[in-house]
Design an enzyme around this catalytic site. Structure first.
Site, mmCIF file in Angstrom:
data_model
loop_
_atom_site.group_PDB
_atom_site.id
_atom_site.type_symbol
_atom_site.label_atom_id
_atom_site.label_comp_id
_atom_site.label_asym_id
_atom_site.label_seq_id
_atom_site.Cartn_x
_atom_site.Cartn_y
_atom_site.Cartn_z
ATOM 1 N N TYR A 50 58.128 31.153 94.654
ATOM 2 C CA TYR A 50 56.699 31.479 94.802
ATOM 3 C C TYR A 50 56.000 30.168 95.131
ATOM 4 O O TYR A 50 56.091 29.209 94.348
ATOM 5 C CB TYR A 50 56.137 32.053 93.499
ATOM 6 C CG TYR A 50 56.566 33.474 93.217
ATOM 7 C CD1 TYR A 50 55.981 34.540 93.900
ATOM 8 C CD2 TYR A 50 57.533 33.754 92.260
ATOM 9 C CE1 TYR A 50 56.357 35.843 93.641
ATOM 10 C CE2 TYR A 50 57.922 35.057 91.993
ATOM 11 C CZ TYR A 50 57.331 36.100 92.687
ATOM 12 O OH TYR A 50 57.704 37.384 92.425
ATOM 13 N N PRO A 102 52.129 38.542 91.392
ATOM 14 C CA PRO A 102 53.487 38.972 91.009
ATOM 15 C C PRO A 102 54.265 37.952 90.190
ATOM 16 O O PRO A 102 55.331 38.270 89.676
ATOM 17 C CB PRO A 102 54.171 39.181 92.358
ATOM 18 C CG PRO A 102 53.479 38.251 93.299
ATOM 19 C CD PRO A 102 52.079 38.080 92.794
ATOM 20 N N ASP A 113 61.408 41.825 91.277
ATOM 21 C CA ASP A 113 62.778 41.453 90.911
ATOM 22 C C ASP A 113 63.007 41.195 89.424
ATOM 23 O O ASP A 113 64.154 41.183 88.978
ATOM 24 C CB ASP A 113 63.251 40.244 91.722
ATOM 25 C CG ASP A 113 62.400 39.006 91.474
ATOM 26 O OD1 ASP A 113 61.414 39.099 90.710
ATOM 27 O OD2 ASP A 113 62.711 37.955 92.047
ATOM 28 N N ARG A 161 68.128 34.010 91.382
ATOM 29 C CA ARG A 161 68.442 35.423 91.556
ATOM 30 C C ARG A 161 69.933 35.683 91.624
ATOM 31 O O ARG A 161 70.740 34.751 91.567
ATOM 32 C CB ARG A 161 67.775 35.904 92.855
ATOM 33 C CG ARG A 161 66.257 35.924 92.812
ATOM 34 C CD ARG A 161 65.786 37.289 92.399
ATOM 35 N NE ARG A 161 66.347 38.260 93.309
ATOM 36 C CZ ARG A 161 65.777 38.660 94.449
ATOM 37 N NH1 ARG A 161 64.607 38.202 94.778
ATOM 38 N NH2 ARG A 161 66.359 39.537 95.244
#
Lengths: 654, 654
Positions: B265, B341, B29, B257
């Site tokens: 996370y 990530p 993302d 987001r």
């Protein structure tokens, strides 16, 4: 533009156009700052900004002592600091495309332009015009066959014979011709019952004639030609906007365009009107226009291989006698004002007409706003049209006149005077100095337009409240400065938060929220705001979210990092939703950003950093009311003047 | 990204994907500055910028003396001044959409993703790999039925059982399963003969295994979960990027987001690998992940109704042993580097792999560049991958460690050390400090990669030439500052003029063009540039426009208003076209703009305002060569090292 509002506001709408295709080249091309702000509020400002040519500088060329043209001045094309946008140029076909895509998206593909459809009759049932549930307008439509509706549009690049299509030098009434044709064929007809009808049908408006209204004004002797070409030239400023006065051969304006194109507006001194005041159309060809341009630009050479479009027009200024009938049928754009195209005002002012009108009709149709606000369309836009016509009258005469040889040459145009007029014209042309007078949507002092005298205040009182936000004059558009989102530190131009979705806004300048005194003032305001009997709840239809009619936005002036959205601000400023949590997109702070500087919004809006104030903003971004944080009653009165309020006894769920 | 280059360069290409649908939610993302610069060069940077959430600030949360988490620091998410873009967040499905639309547009709808197509075998004819006209790679493809190719993608919002799809905790080889299925059914097969093949097929790359290459590295004991939710919380920084270390319950990262979503996370301290080093997959559910998040965030409350996506992964770092076979088959992205990530590097570094590779393959396939440049892909990108893996190794251990209680707590992670690593990591993560070593495309001192030692220069010579443009280090991307178009005064970020279309560029810093001495130097350079035997003509295929391989752009430093494009600059810098006139889009000036400030480009690029210099830029915006205006031979040598040159005896028409 009108249909775009309907799409954004969810109002059932039909658009009919007698032509069977949109514009592909030529026509209007300039987009002024205000139009770009409007496009941005609708969601497609970025498309225009990306594709268009940006005009940055104006160069003035006049004859020197030797009679040869030379550059006498350079000025910025858009006055510095006026807007976050500058004037750009892109052909009308692309602008129509942006609108079509936007209407499709926001109407969920339910509103389309129905092409090849001709109105045949329009009737208003005068006894029902004030009945809110009625459909008092009856329109008879005829659907044309494809051939009937084919426009005589010039194919790109070709040297078609009819470049004069849609020029005011075309006297043949091709519309009557279309009607004739449609009668002779088996077109299907239908009858539409409408609440409202808006005629955006150009200088020869069928709707205007159906209503029996007129354009008043006169034509001048000045005839100009227009060429859209890719120029091959040694003229050094061909990519600048230029105003060129030659000594003997007339004037020329250079408008640099997208895709290497340049538009030339060329005075045709050798074509003059006859005794009836009309020019001989047969004498106007691209060759005549081009040859005039070559003479004006001499000693620089000018040639071209590619011509995208051409036309010619006779300068004249006319304004409509009336802009609406019974607040049910409205006229907009060229249907109520025509003038010369050189200042790039035709498309802009016309779009701004329906940008003013659309939300009023939408909110009235939905029963959210009072029908009385509809009369503000004529009072607000007719004076803009008159200003435009006056400006164009002065400006086009200065532009079409021969430059004065010296101070004794009284018949010639003084080039200093021309420059001064140009600068003033530029400010006017930006669309940003429009200042609507007092009415039911504009709470200020002065002579009201009769729509609602209740919101008109005395000069003394008004001077005091306006002083609370000197940078936000009531009646003018809400200027934009950068503020920071309190929750995520992202900088926004505040205007980006004033989207065109039909919402009114209350902008709470909360001041120094960390001061206990100020916090109490803000809490008291919010308490009033939350009371079910007051305008916020009363304007909201039962069962709808509390922000569906009026959106509350906050800008505070304390330090961002010392302030906490959840702790320092009353809930109504960032409402809680049981499904999605707190609202993080309504509270902003006037503070420095990491990457995009400091907007200094309080200073620029002229608002006291300690005590703040409250501003009511119309759905079209115009300031409607300014008041103190304590003046909740004034705010209540403002909304009572324009909205349909039904006080609730219970707080609706969000 | 690779296909995008082929579309922009006009190379016949097929894309095959075994899956029958694109990504719709979740996955990667974050978009780093460099990725946005690349998107902009391809033409869709604005789409990402408009839609994404912008991450502005990082807040660090650690246990206070009482063991309760509190905010200890705020830092800007993107280092100020690094790029004209900042880090933004948008889900991978939208990024794929931007690419698909761009490929469609630039390939004129000829390149599509062929979905449900599985490779079955890959063979390289070793005897033909150096034959420029050969198609030495043979790939056998099988077309799957729709059911066979259906991905186990989690439907939006549902609590699907397999959130672990594409997670590295999924050990079942679903690809082998697909092959098994395809064999059992009547799928159609075909054989493709290709010049080049690029395997961008993920961590379990079929192409990599077909080549017999491996990923080397190891897994850690740290297991993390990922949730994309709309949070309902009183945690004050939920719309900031946060790094949170709890005292006892592990760590958490917050990534705000688009569309109210937040990605969390979450370290799963209660899930540990077994003796084989692998975690028990059955123990990982959204509930387990969410419960861990709640503990870490305590005493703040966290809840959600809507979950968009979830997954889990075991941290590990692996890098490929080899990135290409015979410069005919290449591996990119997760196929050659896997890691955790959290730093948002996976999608970015992977896209940057093929952004490095694509134009090289395209120009070699078209016979414009020498095949020898293809070896620079591995030498340039393997070291980036190694740096990434090293960074991730250090960073993820600091992030997954328990915070130190005090200075004596040697087992805990020192929070100052973590912050320092975070700041350094942020710089690395921007993608802007990549500095390629010397090779046939990077003319600088150092140990070359064997692709072409001719372009490697001695340290002394290099130090002298690099000093001519201290802000444009050879091997790094061409930084962007605002310059003004000489012809129309429009400001541009110079990088906007370095579009990804396969062109190399020669940027002539022409210096003070109004000085007679300097003008002579520039004229001499242009004379050499115009000679048919030299690289500019020699690189251009017969019959093609002179800018089809190498584009010449000029930035001068005299005053714009005192300079004249036609008078002051040699024709080759703004070539004349008999059909469309002079080129107005190649000469720029380092001067102040009316509306967008002063870029101060010469100062920022570290170039002398009087004497200027010359810079060669690769098609991917990396600086390839810097030299003096007199050093035409050096420039010639640079292009001889990488391009196929065939000197012309005649000047081609433009």
């Amino acid at each position: 533009m009108a249909a775009c509002w309907m799409a954004h506001c969810g109002v059932k709408t039909r658009i009919v156009d007698k032509r069977n295709a949109k514009i592909f080249c030529g026509q209007a091309d300039g987009l002024q700052c205000r139009s770009l702000e409007i496009f941005d509020s609708l969601g497609f400002g970025d498309r225009a900004w990306k594709e268009a040519n940006h005009m940055i500088e104006i160069c003035m060329w006049n004859p020197g002592p030797d009679g040869v043209i030379r550059r006498s001045d350079r000025i910025p094309d858009t006055i510095v600091g006026l807007s976050r946008f500058q004037q750009i140029v892109i052909h009308q076909g692309r602008v129509e495309r942006f609108f079509l895509d936007n209407i499709k998206k926001y109407s969920k593909d339910t509103i389309h332009v129905e092409r090849g459809v001709l109105p045949e009759s329009l009737e208003i049932d005068k006894f029902k015009v004030e009945d809110e549930s009625a459909y008092p307008v009856t329109v008879k439509l005829r659907h044309l066959s494809e051939e009937e509706a084919a426009p005589e549009q010039q194919a790109t690049g070709s040297k078609a014979s009819d470049g004069l299509f849609r020029s005011n030098l075309v006297y043949e009434d091709d519309e009557d011709d279309l009607i004739q044709k449609s009668k002779s064929r088996a077109g299907t007809a239908e009858v539409v019952h409408a609440k409202y009808v808006i005629g955006c049908d150009g200088a020869r408006s069928w709707t205007r004639r159906a209503l029996g209204f007129e354009l008043q004004g006169e034509a001048s002797d000045f005839i100009w030609g227009v060429l859209d070409i890719i120029p091959i030239t040694d003229f050094p400023d061909i990519r600048m906007r230029c105003a060129i006065h030659s000594a003997e051969h007339g004037s020329l304006m250079v408008i640099p365009r997208e895709n290497k194109l340049v538009r030339l507006y060329i005075q045709l001194k050798e074509v003059t009107p006859d005794a009836s005041g009309r020019a001989d159309r047969s004498k106007i060809t691209p060759e005549v226009i081009f040859s005039a341009a070559q003479k004006i630009l001499s000693p620089y050479k000018l040639d071209y291989e590619y011509c995208d479009w051409w036309t010619a027009y006779q300068i004249g200024q006319r304004v409509g006698t009336s802009f609406d009938a019974h607040s049910r049928v409205f006229l907009a754009g060229d249907a109520v004002h025509t003038h010369s195209p050189k200042a790039g005002q035709g498309m802009n002012v016309s779009m701004q007409d329906t940008f003013n009108l659309g939300w009023k009709v939408a909110l009235a149709a939905k029963g959210i706003a009072k029908r009385s606000i509809l009369s503000t369309y004529q009072s607000e836009r007719q004076s803009v049209a008159q200003d435009l016509i006056d400006f164009d009258h002065r400006f086009s005469r200065l532009f079409s006149g021969r430059p004065a040889k010296d101070v004794m040459d009284a018949e010639g145009v003084n080039m200093d005077e021309f420059k001064a007029a140009f600068l003033k014209g530029n400010l006017f042309a930006s669309g940003l100095i429009v200042n609507y007078g007092p009415n039911s949507l504009v709470a200020k002092a002065g002579e009201d337009d009769g729509s609602n005298s209740a919101t008109v205040v005395s000069a003394d009182v008004f001077a005091k409240t306006q002083a609370l936000a000197t940078g936000l004059p009531v009646g003018m558009r809400f200027n934009s400065f950068k503020v920071i989102n309190q929750a995520d530190a992202r900088p926004w131009h505040f205007q980006e938060k004033l989207k065109s979705n039909g919402q009114f806004r209350v902008v709470l300048f909360a001041g120094n929220i960390l001061s206990a005194t100020q916090k109490k003032r803000v809490e008291k305001f919010c308490e009033a705001l939350g009371a079910p009997a007051n305008f916020l709840h009363a304007a909201t239809p039962a069962g709808s979210p509390l922000d569906s009619v009026i959106d509350v936005l906050t800008i505070h002036s304390a330090k961002r990092t010392e302030t906490d959205l959840l702790k320092d601000f009353p809930e109504i400023l960032h409402p809680f939703d049981p499904h999605t949590g707190w609202d993080y997109d309504r509270v902003f702070v006037d503070d420095a950003s990491y990457h995009e500087g400091f907007g200094d919004a309080y200073k620029n809006y002229g608002v006291d950093k300690e005590r703040g104030c409250v501003v009511a903003v119309r759905p079209d971004q115009y300031v409607g009311w300014v008041g103190d944080v304590e003046d909740f009653d004034g705010l209540q009165k403002y909304f009572e003047g324009c909205l349909v309020l039904s006080p609730k006894t219970e707080l609706p769920l969000r």
